[in-house]
Design a protein around this motif. Sequence first.
Motif, PDB file in Angstrom:
ATOM      1  N   VAL A   1       0.839  -1.192   0.000  1.00  0.00           N
ATOM      2  CA  VAL A   1       0.000   0.000   0.000  1.00  0.00           C
ATOM      3  C   VAL A   1       0.877   1.246   0.000  1.00  0.00           C
ATOM      4  O   VAL A   1       0.529   2.257  -0.605  1.00  0.00           O
ATOM      5  N   GLY A   2       2.043   1.171   0.644  1.00  0.00           N
ATOM      6  CA  GLY A   2       2.973   2.296   0.697  1.00  0.00           C
ATOM      7  C   GLY A   2       3.859   2.395  -0.526  1.00  0.00           C
ATOM      8  O   GLY A   2       4.824   3.150  -0.525  1.00  0.00           O
ATOM      9  N   GLY A   3       3.577   1.627  -1.556  1.00  0.00           N
ATOM     10  CA  GLY A   3       4.397   1.651  -2.763  1.00  0.00           C
ATOM     11  C   GLY A   3       5.542   0.669  -2.652  1.00  0.00           C
ATOM     12  O   GLY A   3       5.680  -0.062  -1.664  1.00  0.00           O
ATOM     13  N   PRO A   4       6.398   0.627  -3.667  1.00  0.00           N
ATOM     14  CA  PRO A   4       7.507  -0.338  -3.673  1.00  0.00           C
ATOM     15  C   PRO A   4       8.444  -0.168  -2.484  1.00  0.00           C
ATOM     16  O   PRO A   4       8.897  -1.145  -1.906  1.00  0.00           O
ATOM     17  N   LEU A   5       8.745   1.057  -2.115  1.00  0.00           N
ATOM     18  CA  LEU A   5       9.642   1.279  -0.982  1.00  0.00           C
ATOM     19  C   LEU A   5       8.988   0.828   0.322  1.00  0.00           C
ATOM     20  O   LEU A   5       9.635   0.240   1.180  1.00  0.00           O
TER      21      LEU A   5
END
Length: 120
Positions: free
Chosen positions: A80-84
């Motif tokens: 949900v927080g993106g790839p990082l």
Amino acid sequence: MTDWRAVGYGFVVMLIAGVLATAVPVVGHAAAGLVGGFVAGYLAGGGLLSGFWHGLLAGSVSGVVVTLLLAAFGGLVGLVGGPLGSLLGGAGVLVVGLFLTFLFAVDSALAGAIGGVVGK
């Protein structure tokens, strides 16, 4: 020689006891490691060192399996927080899980040593 049947039984006992231990988080999971390590050492027999070894293996295997599952779940949730976010979420769970694997392997090994002395 490693008795993988004894390690497998200890692993299964740890997983079942760990699931049942969710009612008492810290004490229950430590007890799950103790019971599973004792079972592995008892079934392997062969004395103190053999029981220690089999308890250590059972605790390590169960800890690594649970850690990998939790790290994969943390990575998916972190997506949900993106790839990082998924990388940091999964890696954080992995580092903490490996530390806990070491701690639980130690108590499993001690209980396995006792089981090895008592066992066949």
